[in-house]
Motif scaffolding. Structure first.
Motif, short mmCIF file in Angstrom:
data_model
loop_
_atom_site.label_atom_id
_atom_site.label_comp_id
_atom_site.label_asym_id
_atom_site.label_seq_id
_atom_site.Cartn_x
_atom_site.Cartn_y
_atom_site.Cartn_z
N THR A 109 -25.32 2.28 -24.38
CA THR A 109 -24.70 1.03 -24.81
C THR A 109 -23.20 1.06 -24.57
OG1 THR A 109 -26.43 0.72 -26.47
CG2 THR A 109 -24.40 -0.53 -26.75
N ARG A 110 -22.57 2.19 -24.91
CA ARG A 110 -21.12 2.31 -24.72
C ARG A 110 -20.74 2.19 -23.25
NH1 ARG A 110 -17.12 6.39 -27.77
NH2 ARG A 110 -15.22 5.98 -26.57
N LEU A 111 -21.47 2.87 -22.37
CA LEU A 111 -21.14 2.83 -20.95
C LEU A 111 -21.37 1.43 -20.37
CD1 LEU A 111 -22.65 6.23 -19.76
CD2 LEU A 111 -20.27 5.71 -20.30
N ARG A 112 -22.45 0.79 -20.77
CA ARG A 112 -22.73 -0.54 -20.24
C ARG A 112 -21.71 -1.56 -20.75
NH1 ARG A 112 -26.85 -0.89 -17.05
NH2 ARG A 112 -28.59 0.61 -17.15
N ARG A 113 -21.26 -1.38 -21.98
CA ARG A 113 -20.22 -2.30 -22.46
C ARG A 113 -18.91 -2.10 -21.70
NH1 ARG A 113 -21.19 -2.21 -29.06
NH2 ARG A 113 -23.10 -3.47 -29.01
N GLN A 114 -18.57 -0.84 -21.37
CA GLN A 114 -17.40 -0.61 -20.54
C GLN A 114 -17.57 -1.30 -19.18
OE1 GLN A 114 -17.07 3.67 -20.43
NE2 GLN A 114 -15.61 3.73 -22.14
N GLN A 115 -18.78 -1.23 -18.65
CA GLN A 115 -19.04 -1.88 -17.37
C GLN A 115 -18.91 -3.40 -17.49
OE1 GLN A 115 -23.10 -1.78 -15.97
NE2 GLN A 115 -22.41 -1.36 -13.88
N GLU A 116 -19.44 -3.98 -18.58
CA GLU A 116 -19.34 -5.42 -18.78
C GLU A 116 -17.91 -5.87 -18.96
OE1 GLU A 116 -21.83 -6.10 -22.10
OE2 GLU A 116 -23.72 -5.72 -21.00
N ARG A 117 -17.11 -5.08 -19.72
CA ARG A 117 -15.71 -5.46 -19.91
C ARG A 117 -14.94 -5.36 -18.60
NH1 ARG A 117 -16.53 -2.57 -24.82
NH2 ARG A 117 -15.56 -0.71 -23.95
N ALA A 118 -15.26 -4.36 -17.76
CA ALA A 118 -14.58 -4.25 -16.47
C ALA A 118 -14.93 -5.44 -15.58
CB ALA A 118 -14.98 -2.95 -15.80
N SER A 119 -16.23 -5.86 -15.58
CA SER A 119 -16.61 -7.02 -14.80
C SER A 119 -15.92 -8.27 -15.32
CB SER A 119 -18.13 -7.21 -14.86
OG SER A 119 -18.77 -6.11 -14.28
N GLY A 120 -15.83 -8.40 -16.65
CA GLY A 120 -15.11 -9.54 -17.22
C GLY A 120 -13.64 -9.54 -16.84
N PHE A 121 -13.03 -8.34 -16.79
CA PHE A 121 -11.63 -8.25 -16.39
C PHE A 121 -11.44 -8.77 -14.97
CE2 PHE A 121 -8.56 -5.68 -14.00
CZ PHE A 121 -7.36 -6.10 -14.61
N LEU A 122 -12.36 -8.38 -14.05
CA LEU A 122 -12.23 -8.85 -12.66
C LEU A 122 -12.33 -10.36 -12.58
CD1 LEU A 122 -14.28 -6.25 -10.57
CD2 LEU A 122 -11.81 -6.48 -10.76
N ARG A 123 -13.26 -10.95 -13.32
CA ARG A 123 -13.38 -12.40 -13.28
C ARG A 123 -12.13 -13.07 -13.86
NH1 ARG A 123 -18.69 -10.94 -14.80
NH2 ARG A 123 -18.19 -11.27 -16.99
N LEU A 124 -11.54 -12.44 -14.90
CA LEU A 124 -10.36 -13.03 -15.55
C LEU A 124 -9.16 -13.01 -14.62
CD1 LEU A 124 -9.05 -14.21 -18.08
CD2 LEU A 124 -8.59 -11.87 -18.85
N VAL A 125 -8.88 -11.83 -14.02
CA VAL A 125 -7.69 -11.76 -13.16
C VAL A 125 -7.91 -12.56 -11.89
CG1 VAL A 125 -7.03 -9.52 -14.09
CG2 VAL A 125 -8.51 -9.64 -12.07
N ALA A 126 -9.15 -12.73 -11.44
CA ALA A 126 -9.40 -13.55 -10.25
C ALA A 126 -9.00 -14.99 -10.48
CB ALA A 126 -10.86 -13.46 -9.84
N SER A 127 -9.18 -15.48 -11.72
CA SER A 127 -8.81 -16.87 -12.01
C SER A 127 -7.35 -17.00 -12.41
CB SER A 127 -9.71 -17.40 -13.12
OG SER A 127 -9.57 -16.62 -14.30
N ASP A 128 -6.81 -16.00 -13.17
CA ASP A 128 -5.43 -16.12 -13.65
C ASP A 128 -4.42 -15.87 -12.55
OD1 ASP A 128 -6.52 -16.66 -16.06
OD2 ASP A 128 -6.11 -14.70 -16.97
N CYS A 129 -4.67 -14.96 -11.63
CA CYS A 129 -3.67 -14.57 -10.63
C CYS A 129 -3.95 -15.17 -9.26
CB CYS A 129 -3.62 -13.04 -10.52
SG CYS A 129 -3.23 -12.18 -12.06
N ALA A 130 -5.01 -15.97 -9.12
CA ALA A 130 -5.39 -16.45 -7.78
C ALA A 130 -4.39 -17.44 -7.22
CB ALA A 130 -6.76 -17.08 -7.85
N ALA A 131 -3.79 -18.30 -8.08
CA ALA A 131 -2.93 -19.38 -7.59
C ALA A 131 -1.50 -18.92 -7.27
CB ALA A 131 -2.90 -20.52 -8.61
#
Length: 783
Positions: A58-80
């Motif tokens: 559970t701990r490792l998968r949550r780290q993986q989910e948070r990393a995926s969420g980080f990529l989606r966040l920076v893709a939208s915040d820094c794209a423009a």
């Protein structure tokens, strides 16, 4: 050697089983309890391992989910933002995210920008390759004394993020040892068997992550198994192992231990307590055995004497109730059992008699049913079989009389007796005087429709019957006087067919009401069989009369109709005929010709059903025969287009006239059942060792429900105009019989959009003249 007294034997019989039972129960109790404790301890270790596995994954998968969420966040915040601003935005966001997650290094790959590296070990992440399916993180191989780390890779579109974490952060998952006692421990090992988290007992194999753990449980786990087992651990101490293979880290293992000495300590305490209780129970058993042996020896000895009396089938024995209350109860029960046995013996005899009677009843019914089935619906065998079965199984004499056609007499149709002499004398007596329907006991049975049972034939009844016989036959009756009598009506479809009479001669037992129930069932089955046999005979007679009538009428009509046809043909050849005269004569000639064809088909159908259509094969060219027949049909239908196509060598031996009849029927049907203006195609070709004739016409297909009966006799199809074809419906039936008489087959294929095709398969070799047996016209020939 002097035998032991009864009291001593009772004492031994009570004491030995009690001591053995006490020891056995103690041992079983200890074994079951110790096994339960052991299983509980093993289950607890397994639960602990499962909990660590669930927490880690559970701990490792949550780290993986948070990393995926980080990529989606920076893709939208820094794209423009522009490239420079975008790189700065990504760097700041990655630094904050790494700090939040507790990572020690990170590498972010964004299309269009240089890879971003954060942390001291970020450069080592440059060659991070995608992980196999199912794997979440990858642990770095052991490098000297360096601290273990693991890498996490996530990808969103073309963006990829690699994070490196220290393996020390996983120690918190395995430091808690709840449920494993004081000696328990849990740890995580990699795919090489090296420690990833800290070991509780240093200085042994695998400590400080320098050597793989060399233990059987570790080898089992690294092979991909999850299990619990008892075996030494990496220290050589006997423990309870629970191991779980972790695919998410690339093949590592979670191990949970507890020392067996601690886990099985309750079992040792239990063993001591069970031993103490067993000794106490054994002492009590010895004391109680002495007491019970003394009180039981006297009354039991007396009960033994009564048992010997029962064994001698003396069920009137009296059992005296004495001794302890339980023994008195036993004595009273013993007495009741003796009386119950006496009653049961009588009941047993009654049940055996009933079972034997039921068995005889079933044997009679099954034998009668089998015999009636073998009679093949022939009336005389049905009557004879019924009487024979009844006389041999339930009576000495059986007679069966049927009502005559005029309804005035009861005709004797079947008689059977067990004894040949009795049968001969009974036949003489019964045939000496015809019996009217309105006289005797049979009249009463026929009028009421109910069976008559005379359990004992009285002398008065015998005197009345004797007076009805001629004097010379009365001696026969005196010699074989019936002792018991049963008369049963034979009825079917609400009408009386006759009577069935059963006699039992003296000194046999009398018929009972139970016997009458069986006789009624037999009579009903016999009446049904008789009615079916009569109907079958009537049906056969009707078929024979119809076939004879068709044959005679067809044969007698052929000559006058032939004369009409010839006369019309001669008149048509005269000169000077007016139009109306020519048209009338043409109609007469056409009608006569059609009538001749119908008569020929009727005669062929009758001949086919009686003995088969005879064929006389002669050498011929099938193509030439088919061409000639097609030309004749073309002349009869000049308005239609009929194409003929031969192929290959078609020399063989067939009956030319019969095969011409087949071709004429098939081509004529194709013309009649196809729309005007459409062609009819006839193909004659050789294929292998046979000749194929295919007749194809266009138009609507034959309905699927008509295909199974297409070749049945008297089946008339619909013409192209929708009305019935002007024939008797025998063309296809006769064609099939002719083809099969030549050893061939005929089949039809009709589909929407493709038209209808009749295909005839004829073998090239034919042995000579022959006939073919065909089914009755009442049975449709299968396609």
């Amino acid at each position: 050697m002097r035998p032991l007294s009864f009291r001593s034997q009772i004492l031994l019989l009570m004491l030995v089983p009690l001591l053995v039972a006490t020891a056995l129960l103690g041992w079983l109790s200890y074994r079951e309890a110790s096994e339960a404790l052991a299983q509980g301890a093993i289950r607890a270790v397994g639960i602990s391992a499962n909990a660590r596995e669930q927490t880690l994954v559970t701990r490792l998968r949550r780290q993986q989910e948070r990393a995926s969420g980080f990529l989606r966040l920076v893709a939208s915040d820094c794209a423009a933002k522009k490239d420079s601003e975008r790189a700065e935005c990504l760097h700041e966001s990655l630094t904050d995210f790494m700090t939040t997650e507790g990572a020690i290094g990170a590498r972010l790959v964004v299309p269009g920008l240089e890879p971003l590296l954060v942390g001291e070990l970020s450069a080592a992440l440059e060659d991070m390759t995608p992980l196999p399916p199912g794997q979440v993180v990858r642990f770095e191989p052991k490098q000297d004394e360096a601290e273990r780390a693991y890498d996490l890779l996530v990808q969103e579109g073309e963006m990829r993020l690699v994070l490196r974490f220290s393996a020390a952060i996983l120690n918190a998952v395995f430091q808690e040892r709840y449920g494993l006692g004081k000696s328990g421990e849990t740890f995580l090992a990699d795919s090489q068997g090296l420690f990833i988290t800290d070991a509780r007992y240093p200085g042994h194999s695998g400590h400080n992550r320098s050597h793989p753990i060399d233990a059987r449980p570790m080898r089992e786990c690294l092979s991909g198994h999850d299990a619990e087992m008892l075996a030494p651990d990496y220290r050589g101490v006997e423990v309870i192992h629970a191991f779980r293979f972790i695919e998410e880290i690339g093949g590592g293992c979670i191990m949970a231990h507890i020392e067996q000495s601690e886990a099985f300590a309750p079992a040792r305490v239990l063993r001591a307590r069970v031993a103490q209780v067993s000794v106490i129970l054994a002492a009590l058993a010895v004391g109680l055995s002495f007491i019970f042996a003394r009180r039981l020896s006297g009354p039991v000895a007396r009960l033994t004497e009564k048992a010997r009396a029962l064994r001698a089938e003396d069920f009137d024995v009296t059992v005296q109730a004495e001794g302890p209350r339980e023994l008195r109860t036993f004595a009273e029960t013993f007495a009741k059992m003796a009386h119950s046995l006496q009653a049961s013996m009588g009941e047993r005899e009654r049940l055996l008699n009933e079972v034997e009677a039921e068995r005889a009843r079933l044997e009679l019914l099954s034998g009668l049913s089998r015999a009636l089935a073998e009679s093949r619906l022939a009336l005389e065998p049905v009557l004879s079989t019924t009487c024979r079965q009844l006389a041999e199984r339930v009576g000495d004499v059986c007679t069966l009389r049927l009502v005559s056609a005029d309804g005035q007499w009861l005709e004797l149709r079947a008689l059977h007796a067990r004894d040949v002499g009795v049968e001969a004398r009974a036949r003489v007596v019964l045939e000496s005087r015809p019996q009217r329907v309105s006289e005797g006991l049979s009249a009463r049975v026929l009028a009421s429709g109910e069976p008559l049972l005379v359990p004992v034939v009285t002398q008065e009844l015998l005197a009345q019957y004797r007076a009805m016989l001629p004097p010379e036959y009365q001696d026969h009756l005196l010699r074989d006087e019936p002792h018991s009598l049963a008369i049963l009506p034979l009825r079917s479809l609400g009408r009386s067919l006759g009577v069935l009479t059963l006699y039992r001669l003296a000194p046999g037992p009398a018929y009972t009401e139970d016997d009458l129930l069986l006789f009624r069932e037999v009579a009903d089955r016999a009446a049904l069989a008789i009615e079916n046999a009569r109907l079958f005979q009537q049906a056969q007679e009707a078929v024979r009369i119809r076939e004879d009538l068709v044959a005679v009428v067809s044969h007698d009509l052929r000559n006058p109709i032939s004369a009409i046809s010839m006369s019309a043909s001669v008149l048509l050849k005269r000169d000077g005929l007016q139009d109306w005269q020519a048209k009338g004569l043409s109609r007469i000639y056409s009608a006569a010709d059609r009538a001749i064809r119908m008569i020929r088909d009727l005669l062929d159908s009758t001949q086919a059903r009686v003995g088969g259509i005879p064929v006389e094969p002669r050498p011929l060219d099938f193509h030439e025969l088919a061409r000639h027949v097609v030309e004749e049909v073309q002349l009869a239908h000049p308005e239609r287009s009929i194409f003929f196509q031969p192929g290959g060598d078609a020399h063989g031996a067939w009956d030319a006239d019969r095969m011409a009849q087949v071709i004429t029927n098939l081509v004529g049907n194709a013309v009649q059942h196809s729309p005007e203006g459409t062609p009819v195609r006839v193909v004659s070709r050789r294929r292998g060792g046979e000749v194929l004739l295919e007749v194809h016409n266009e138009g609507p297909p034959i309905p699927a429900e008509e295909l199974p009966t297409l070749f049945a006799p008297f089946r008339r199809g619909k013409s192209k105009g929708g009305g019935a074809v002007g024939s008797v419906g025998l063309g296809l039936f006769i064609s099939r019989q002719i083809v099969e008489a030549h050893g061939g087959t005929i089949e039809v294929r009709s589909e929407d959009g493709e038209g209808t095709t009749f295909t005839v398969h004829l073998p090239l070799k034919n042995e000579g003249p022959g006939t073919l047996e065909v089914p009755s016209p009442h049975v449709s020939s299968p396609l």
